[in-house]
Structure formats: C-alpha cells, structure tokens
Design a protein around this motif. Sequence first.
Motif, PDB file in Angstrom:
ATOM      1  N   ILE A 274       0.841  -1.209   0.000  1.00  0.00           N
ATOM      2  CA  ILE A 274       0.000   0.000   0.000  1.00  0.00           C
ATOM      3  C   ILE A 274       0.877   1.260   0.000  1.00  0.00           C
ATOM      4  O   ILE A 274       0.614   2.229  -0.713  1.00  0.00           O
ATOM      5  CB  ILE A 274      -0.981  -0.042   1.191  1.00  0.00           C
ATOM      6  N   LEU A 275       1.968   1.194   0.772  1.00  0.00           N
ATOM      7  CA  LEU A 275       2.899   2.330   0.799  1.00  0.00           C
ATOM      8  C   LEU A 275       3.570   2.494  -0.556  1.00  0.00           C
ATOM      9  O   LEU A 275       3.625   3.600  -1.106  1.00  0.00           O
ATOM     10  CB  LEU A 275       3.968   2.098   1.876  1.00  0.00           C
ATOM     11  N   GLU A 276       4.065   1.376  -1.091  1.00  0.00           N
ATOM     12  CA  GLU A 276       4.793   1.462  -2.367  1.00  0.00           C
ATOM     13  C   GLU A 276       3.886   1.924  -3.503  1.00  0.00           C
ATOM     14  O   GLU A 276       4.318   2.660  -4.380  1.00  0.00           O
ATOM     15  CB  GLU A 276       5.392   0.088  -2.721  1.00  0.00           C
TER      16      GLU A 276
ATOM     17  N   ASP B  76       4.099   3.869  13.702  1.00  0.00           N
ATOM     18  CA  ASP B  76       5.091   3.917  12.609  1.00  0.00           C
ATOM     19  C   ASP B  76       4.403   3.795  11.258  1.00  0.00           C
ATOM     20  O   ASP B  76       4.720   4.522  10.307  1.00  0.00           O
ATOM     21  CB  ASP B  76       6.086   2.747  12.725  1.00  0.00           C
ATOM     22  N   ILE B  77       3.462   2.855  11.195  1.00  0.00           N
ATOM     23  CA  ILE B  77       2.736   2.654   9.922  1.00  0.00           C
ATOM     24  C   ILE B  77       1.915   3.899   9.598  1.00  0.00           C
ATOM     25  O   ILE B  77       1.932   4.408   8.471  1.00  0.00           O
ATOM     26  CB  ILE B  77       1.834   1.384   9.988  1.00  0.00           C
ATOM     27  N   MET B  78       1.219   4.422  10.615  1.00  0.00           N
ATOM     28  CA  MET B  78       0.380   5.610  10.384  1.00  0.00           C
ATOM     29  C   MET B  78       1.254   6.770   9.881  1.00  0.00           C
ATOM     30  O   MET B  78       0.872   7.502   8.966  1.00  0.00           O
ATOM     31  CB  MET B  78      -0.327   6.036  11.675  1.00  0.00           C
ATOM     32  N   GLU B  79       2.414   6.920  10.487  1.00  0.00           N
ATOM     33  CA  GLU B  79       3.317   8.011  10.122  1.00  0.00           C
ATOM     34  C   GLU B  79       3.822   7.839   8.694  1.00  0.00           C
ATOM     35  O   GLU B  79       3.840   8.797   7.896  1.00  0.00           O
ATOM     36  CB  GLU B  79       4.506   8.018  11.114  1.00  0.00           C
ATOM     37  N   ALA B  80       4.199   6.591   8.361  1.00  0.00           N
ATOM     38  CA  ALA B  80       4.713   6.323   7.002  1.00  0.00           C
ATOM     39  C   ALA B  80       3.628   6.627   5.965  1.00  0.00           C
ATOM     40  O   ALA B  80       3.919   7.186   4.896  1.00  0.00           O
ATOM     41  CB  ALA B  80       5.167   4.870   6.900  1.00  0.00           C
ATOM     42  N   MET B  81       2.398   6.277   6.279  1.00  0.00           N
ATOM     43  CA  MET B  81       1.289   6.537   5.352  1.00  0.00           C
ATOM     44  C   MET B  81       1.125   8.056   5.170  1.00  0.00           C
ATOM     45  O   MET B  81       0.996   8.564   4.055  1.00  0.00           O
ATOM     46  CB  MET B  81      -0.030   5.972   5.908  1.00  0.00           C
ATOM     47  N   LYS B  82       1.127   8.753   6.318  1.00  0.00           N
ATOM     48  CA  LYS B  82       0.896  10.202   6.267  1.00  0.00           C
ATOM     49  C   LYS B  82       1.998  10.912   5.477  1.00  0.00           C
ATOM     50  O   LYS B  82       1.732  11.860   4.749  1.00  0.00           O
ATOM     51  CB  LYS B  82       0.816  10.775   7.673  1.00  0.00           C
TER      52      LYS B  82
END
Length: 359
Positions: free
Chosen positions: A122-124, A140-146
């Motif tokens: 999803i990030l990629e 961490d996941i929420m931050e990476a998404m944002k």
Amino acid sequence: MLLMTELTRLLGIKYPIIQAPMAGGPTTPELVAAVSNAGGLGSLGAGYLTPEQIRSTIREIRKLTDRPFAVNLFIPGKTNTPDETIQKMTEVLDGYREKLGIAVSPTLAKYEESFAEQVQVILEENVPVFSFTFGLPSSDIMEAMKQRGILLVGTATTVEEAVQLELAGVHAIAAQGSEAGGHRGTFMKKAEDSLIGTIALVPQIADRVSIPVIASGGIMDGRGLVASLVLGASAVQMGTAFLACPESGAHAAFKQRIMQSDEASTAITYAYSGKAARGIQTEFMKELKSYEGVIPEYPIQNAMTRDIRQAAARANNPEYMSMWAGQGLRLAGERTAAGTVELVMEQAEALVGKMSGRS
Ligand SMILES: Cc1cc2nc3c(=O)[nH]c(=O)nc-3n(C[C@H](O)[C@H](O)[C@H](O)COP(=O)(O)O)c2cc1C
C-alpha cells in the motif's frame, strides 16, 4: 446541488458516497473504479489478498480510473485458542467436508497474510486512501502513510473507539452501526457489547470527535444518505447496496439471496470466521450456533472454514457460503454501480429540496 461536505473536499470526490471495502471477492477492480468514476469513493477490500494480489489489483483499478479510491486491510490481533479447541473444530468441520466431497482435516500453512507485507504494498503503490478495521495500525505505519500523503480512515463501533482513533491521528472515522453487513470492526470491548445502531452511533461520535465521520450500516438509498448527513456524518459507506451490482464479484447464488431477503434475514455469527459478523442466515450458521464459545478465534476459524466455503461456492450451495450483508436488504437493487450512485444522489437531492421547501 452536489451535497459537498468536509470529507468530499478532503478526499477529492464529488459525492459523499463511499462504496464499502468488501473482502472476499465483491470489490472487484470494476466495482471500485465504477464507483470512483461515478463521483463516489470506491474501496478495495484487500484483507484476504496476498501482497502480490494487492499490487496487481491496485494496478488494475488504476487502469480503470484516475480518481481517488481506498484500499482496506484488517488489523491483526492476538489469538489464544487452545490446540484442543482447534482439534475439536476440525472434527466438526470434517462432517461438512464429507458432505461436500472434499479432503478432510486439511493442513493449513498459515492462518492469514502478513500484515506488514500488505502494508508495504500500500505504501509502495501510494494509494490515495488507506482504510482499516479491527483496530489500529502502529504509529510507525500511520506516520509512514501520512508522509506519503495517504489519507487514513479507521473503523469505530463505539464512541470510545472513535476517540481512540482520533487520538491516534486518523483523518476520518467510519462509524459502523450494528445494522452493518460483514465483520464487526469492534476492537475495545466485546462485539456483543458494542452493537449500537447507526442512528444512535453517528451523532454521539460526531459530538465527540473533530474529524469527519462516515456513517455506515443499513444505508441503502437517498433517505439514508440525507439522514446520515443530518446526524452529523460527512459521508456514508454503503456495502450491501452495491453487492448485487453487475460489477460486484459476489457469487451468483449470493446475489440471488440478496434479492430474496428482507430486514429479518440476517444474524450476527462467529461460525465462519471466529469473529462476529452479520450475514444472511444459513444452515451452517444455525448448526454451529451450539458451538459458540468453543469456536477458534479469528483468523483461525476463518482459515479453517475456507475450503468449505470455496467448495460450497463451486457447488452453488449458499447454505455453507458466508453471505455477509446488512439489515437494509429489502432495499437492495441490481443496478450498475454508477446507476446506484446516481440514484442515491438524485433521491438525496430531491429530499433536501423538499425539506427546504423548494419542491
Ligand atoms: C460482504 C461484505 C464484506 C465486508 N468486508 C469488509 C472489509 O473487508 N473491510 C471493512 O472495513 N468492512 C467490511 N465490511 C463492512 C463495511 O465496511 C460496512 O461497515 C458495511 O457494509 C455497512 O453496512 P451495509 O452493508 O448495511 O451498507 C463488509 C461488508 C459486507 C457486506
């Protein structure tokens, strides 16, 4: 009039209609793209897909639309099911396997896909919206998404859960009332203690959070949309209303049941997956009722019944298939996805006009 809201502006969509993510087949790229192309937000239910399937499905959606869409995942939880319970359930399920003529006591390589790998895709792929249910991803996941500009939508079934989601930093909350089809998104209390109807849940959440609320559960037409907006929602998330569309990947026997069912046809069950979910009542649900309390937890039971559900689908036997659906069933139609979005908007606009004395 377009019924623009805080959320339509945030998501960059024309209409406040989100087609609910529906894992297990209904949310084909065709359905997701058709809803987005019609001005709503299509959502892919990717919870059961492998990371590779998620990637290829996202790419297919992108071939069909350049509008925003969402991808949805299940937040994994901890399980505590004793081996003995799994063994006993294997014996119970073997009875169904024998009836369906499939191998008994299959060995399961794994119970669920790797959440970390699903998230990575999803990030990629940098999808516009990531929605989730059954809990909260790590910060961490929420931050990476944002950081990638991905908008986050979490699911709440109580005010307490909505407050927790807002604190964690989501952009919007899908408030899932007890009428809703599919799994309960409940993650704080027991599912049976978190069955709040949409009409009670939405305004109480809207009063307690400052981010947009998406009403979900039993909303099938323009009346449901207008009611939700009046209750304080910024959009609706509709699942059952899209299940019988030609673009939906729901099994033909399931679509037929949808068109024959009514407001009393569904029940909440643990039988298929070990997690509370609302679906059209089947023999399997009724027969497994006596095992409630000793059904392995999600995702174990879900993995354990998969071969049975698949064999039932091949045999066109809906009695052993899971047919998740909400309580608005009598209002379901077989229109195209775009036709459904347009009809809901026409009805809503006519209602708003009527209420403000313009017609
Ligand atoms: C067949 C089906 C599958 C569903 N799968 C998911 C899912 O994968 N992820 C999710 O967040 N919600 C899922 N839901 C719940 C929807 O997001 C939503 O809460 C529900 O459809 C709203 O109620 P309604 O069906 O009455 O419109 C599912 C619902 C249905 C009917």
